[in-house]
Write a protein that holds these residues in place. Structure first.
Motif, PDB file in Angstrom:
ATOM      1  N   CYS A   1       0.797  -1.218   0.000  1.00  0.00           N
ATOM      2  CA  CYS A   1       0.000   0.000   0.000  1.00  0.00           C
ATOM      3  C   CYS A   1       0.839   1.282   0.000  1.00  0.00           C
ATOM      4  O   CYS A   1       1.515   1.586   0.984  1.00  0.00           O
ATOM      5  CB  CYS A   1      -0.910  -0.007   1.222  1.00  0.00           C
ATOM      6  N   PRO A   2       0.770   2.070  -1.106  1.00  0.00           N
ATOM      7  CA  PRO A   2       1.514   3.330  -1.119  1.00  0.00           C
ATOM      8  C   PRO A   2       1.001   4.273  -0.038  1.00  0.00           C
ATOM      9  O   PRO A   2      -0.191   4.315   0.236  1.00  0.00           O
ATOM     10  CB  PRO A   2       1.242   3.898  -2.516  1.00  0.00           C
ATOM     11  N   GLY A   3       1.911   5.005   0.562  1.00  0.00           N
ATOM     12  CA  GLY A   3       1.551   5.909   1.646  1.00  0.00           C
ATOM     13  C   GLY A   3       1.969   5.368   2.990  1.00  0.00           C
ATOM     14  O   GLY A   3       2.157   6.121   3.937  1.00  0.00           O
ATOM     15  N   LEU A   4       2.116   4.034   3.069  1.00  0.00           N
ATOM     16  CA  LEU A   4       2.571   3.427   4.319  1.00  0.00           C
ATOM     17  C   LEU A   4       4.057   3.111   4.248  1.00  0.00           C
ATOM     18  O   LEU A   4       4.585   2.839   3.172  1.00  0.00           O
ATOM     19  CB  LEU A   4       1.827   2.114   4.588  1.00  0.00           C
TER      20      LEU A   4
ATOM     21  N   VAL B   1       2.709  11.257  -1.588  1.00  0.00           N
ATOM     22  CA  VAL B   1       2.500   9.873  -1.162  1.00  0.00           C
ATOM     23  C   VAL B   1       3.267   9.703   0.139  1.00  0.00           C
ATOM     24  O   VAL B   1       2.790   9.105   1.107  1.00  0.00           O
ATOM     25  CB  VAL B   1       3.006   8.867  -2.213  1.00  0.00           C
ATOM     26  N   TYR B   2       4.478  10.278   0.145  1.00  0.00           N
ATOM     27  CA  TYR B   2       5.296  10.335   1.350  1.00  0.00           C
ATOM     28  C   TYR B   2       5.791  11.764   1.524  1.00  0.00           C
ATOM     29  O   TYR B   2       5.744  12.564   0.589  1.00  0.00           O
ATOM     30  CB  TYR B   2       6.490   9.377   1.254  1.00  0.00           C
TER      31      TYR B   2
END
Lengths: 390, 393
Positions: free
Chosen positions: A193-196, B361-362
């Motif tokens: 999962c992108p973002g994690l 996203v990050y």
């Protein structure tokens, strides 16, 4: 969830789980050398303690984290030190306290959410993925979610005789009262999962350095601990004890150098792989063991460098084989280093079945040291390849 | 009395199950009658300046809905969702809050953002997903958000925002801020686990949060009778130990007063409040829906003609001599012009740049995304003719 467990504690017996002692786990003790030692449990506890002390925005939330000091006693002493406003015992709803923590993070706090086990976090996966992982992107960077989701992940079998009394008690609560069938490794779930960011500590050094880095990180981090490792002690250096010690997220570590075959592993399987490497050494095979430490981002560079050196790769994980961490590593090596491979890559993984309860079945469902040894031998042409034998 | 964990309780020898109802339904708080007449002076009076501003915002919201809805029907935007029938809920509750109060919306509350100063151009930019969209074109139309205006970005998942509001309220409380959070949801949202978890946690954590339920009778095609049993939503508060009130959702003055008082209690007494506003979704659920397929047209018409909150409020300000037909026409025509202009500008602006695909996203772009971005730019450069020209590379 705790309600179910407590009921059983009241009526059950303490003897049953102790029968499920696993010699393989006992073997891990041999890695302890002279000098300073630290238990993984204390490494996690001290990391949380230090970060809470350093930053008033950090707080801890979860079932039984306060008065009970955590189902695995990870949060021991923190309620006394930081008070009930920062060490919060919650009603029993994973979705509830996870959502609340995400909201607190939206508004500038830095929550550490403890799941009694990551199996229970399934109830909260909507908030971990849809609320925590995606909000920074969906809000175009207007909202950041500095949060850590942590707790034991994966199979919980095997209670070693060397564990403290307290830990035998708490492990009893979890391992014997719950049907094991839903115990599994969630690294591939969150890892996709992108973002994690997804971290999987093995040693006390990993646990301290990675958790401190996770708490300080502005992105949401899933921190997958291992119940068996909580009671394990590891040698540590003075550097690791330093309050400023952190480990960079996204970097793997070569736990043991070798030249004939690369073995990648994370969490408990690093210990298994090191043990396998010792056995292989006696047979003249020099195995390089990579402790992944970070599942996402994945240290593709280090893995590929190693494979280019050894030309052989075995991946090890407790999770299911299909779409697993090993599958991702295989692909990265095929994409980046295909021409360097001298043997087929092999994945060692859990059996493709829900976790069975009976000890003999459970043992067959999980990777064993022998499985790693055999796979490495096959890769080094010291045994008949699986495909040829079939 | 008997001592149990949780406190003392009385004893009785009579076996009696508590009834599922209290006999009669909880009353609905009203300030304005159907004809805009003041039933009774409310605790918080609304003066001319505020009243006119409220009315102007309700009208702006109506006009915005009409024009964006048409734009969607013309295929110029992909999706839209109107606030028709719920203008008073949007604007009157916004007027009762302070700018520091943090809003956790569902999706039918753009009026709060309008009240706080989000411009018509900003609304248009979001709906058209252009490079000026402060959401960087990442979400479908109506998923607005503004950090500056304390309006948390809309997420389509139903009722997750209730828990976020509790967490943020807890954060406000820890910082001793003179502010609360407010979260909006529909009647359908009260069936989610998150609703129950949020109410329970808010009560236990003593968090200064206002739960505002827009009970408009319909969750897409599911009527309230299929959604829940018991006397609606308001009675659920008591079971969780939360003070609750039911208001007429089409009465701007009642909503203004209820939210004003809810806010005072939430902040001064550090605890949650539940408001159930009874209303009617006078529009379709969204542009993906035709509600005449599952509810009679006459019903919709009746609500629009006789219970619309905007004319009702208008009658009241007319009666006070604060408004007239001339100003009304002028306002509607002016907002309409501004919106048509905003749409034209929004439509002609470039789309978000390639870089916006990868950022956020990050906190920092990780190596794999850097690599993907590099490859995408390379591909676009090599095949320029195959890519639209209105996307900055």
């Amino acid at each position: 969830m705790m309600g179910i467990m407590r009921q059983k504690v009241a009526s059950g017996s303490f003897s049953q789980p102790l029968q499920r002692i696993r010699p393989a786990i006992l073997g891990l003790r041999s890695y302890s050398s002279s000098g300073k030692q630290m238990m993984v449990r204390d490494a996690i506890n001290s990391a949380i303690d230090e970060e809470m002390g350093a930053d008033p925005k950090v707080f801890l939330m979860g079932e039984e984290v306060g008065e009970y000091q955590g189902a695995y006693k990870i949060t021991k002493g923190l309620l006394d030190k930081y008070g009930p406003n920062r060490v919060i015992d919650t009603p029993i709803t994973e979705a509830g306290f996870t959502g609340i923590s995400v909201g607190a993070a939206f508004h500038g706090l830095k929550p550490i959410v403890e799941f009694m086990t990551f199996n229970f976090a399934m109830q909260a996966i909507d908030h971990i993925i849809n609320s925590a992982a995606k909000t920074c992107y969906m809000s175009a960077g207007q909202i950041t979610v500095p949060i850590v989701f942590r707790g034991p992940n994966g199979a919980a079998a095997g209670v070693g005789a060397q564990h403290s009394q307290a830990s035998i008690y708490v492990m009893y609560v979890l391992t014997s009262d719950l049907p094991l069938n839903f115990w599994q490794c969630y690294a591939p779930w969150y890892g996709s999962c992108p973002g994690l960011k997804v971290l999987t500590p093995y040693s006390a050094e990993d646990a301290r350095g990675l958790l401190k880095a996770a708490i300080r990180d502005p992105d949401p981090v899933v921190f997958l601990e291992n119940e068996i490792l909580y009671g394990e002690s590891f040698p540590i250096s003075d550097e690791v004890v330093d309050p400023n010690f952190t480990i960079p997220i996204g970097k793997a570590k070569i736990e043991r150098e070798g030249k004939d075959v690369t073995i990648t592993a994370f969490s408990k399987m690093v210990g298994f792989s090191l043990k396998a490497a010792e056995i292989l050494e006696k047979e003249g095979i020099s195995a390089e063991v990579i402790n992944l430490r970070s599942i996402r981002p994945l240290d593709r560079a280090l893995i590929n460098d190693s494979v280019r050196k050894t030309s052989r790769l075995i991946t090890v994980e407790e999770g299911f084989p299909q779409h697993g961490v090993g599958a991702e590593i295989c692909t990265s090596v095929i994409e980046d280093s295909f021409d360097y491979l001298d043997a087929p890559i092999e994945r060692i993984a859990g059996a493709d079945v829900p976790m069975p309860y009976a000890p003999n079945l459970e043992k067959m469902a999980l990777p064993q040291i022998e499985d790693i040894v055999c796979a490495a031998k096959r890769a080094c042409y010291r045994a008949v390849p699986v495909a040829a034998a079939a | 009395d008997l001592d149990f964990p949780g406190g003392k309780v009385g004893i009785t020898s009579q076996m009696r199950f508590i009834s599922e109802t209290n006999g009669r339904r909880v009353e609905c708080y009203r300030v304005l009658g159907d004809d805009g007449e003041l039933l009774k002076n409310p605790p918080m009076q609304v003066g001319e300046v505020l009243a006119v501003k409220m009315y102007e915002n309700m009208v702006a919201l109506q006009v915005m809905d009409t024009i964006f809805y048409e734009a969607q029907r013309q295929g110029r935007i992909s999706f839209y969702l109107t606030t028709m029938g719920e203008e008073a809920i949007n604007i009157a509750s916004a007027a009762a809050l302070s700018a520091d109060d943090v809003i956790f919306p569902q999706y039918r509350e753009p009026g709060l953002l309008l009240w706080r100063g989000f411009t018509l151009q900003e609304f248009a930019n979001q709906c058209f997903g252009n490079k000026a969209d402060n959401g960087k074109g990442r979400q479908m139309p109506i998923h607005y958000g503004s950090n500056k205006l304390n309006y948390v970005t809309v997420s389509s998942t139903v009722a997750t925002q209730l828990l976020h509001a509790v967490g943020a309220a807890y954060s406000l409380k820890m910082d001793n801020k003179n502010a609360c959070t407010i979260t909006y949801f529909g009647d359908g949202g009260t069936s989610t686990g998150d609703f129950h978890a949020a109410l329970n946690f808010a009560a236990v954590l003593e968090a200064p949060v206002i739960f505002f339920c827009r009970n408009n009778g319909w969750a897409i095609s599911t009527p309230i009778s299929d959604q829940l049993r018991g006397d609606g939503v308001v009675v659920r508060g008591q079971a969780y130990g939360i003070e609750s009130i039911r208001v007429d959702g089409n009465d701007a003055l009642a909503i203004y007063n209820a939210v004003h008082e809810a806010r005072r209690i939430a902040i001064s007494e550090k605890r949650p409040i539940l408001i159930e506003a009874l209303t009617y979704r006078a529009g379709h659920h969204s542009t993906s829906d035709d509600s005449t397929k599952y509810r009679p047209l006459e019903e919709i018409e009746w609500w629009r003609k006789t219970r619309d909150p905007v004319p009702r409020f208008r009658k009241w300000i007319d009666g006070n001599g604060w408004w007239n037909d001339h100003r009304d026409l002028e306002l509607r025509s002016s907002v309409r012009k501004q919106l048509l202009q905003a749409i034209q500008v929004a439509e002609n602006l470039d789309k978000p740049p390639v870089a916006d695909l990868f950022t956020d996203v990050y906190d920092v772009l990780p190596p794999n995304l850097q690599e993907q971005e590099r490859l995408l730019r390379k591909t676009i450069t090599e095949h320029r003719k195959d890519y639209p020209t209105n996307i900055p590379v």
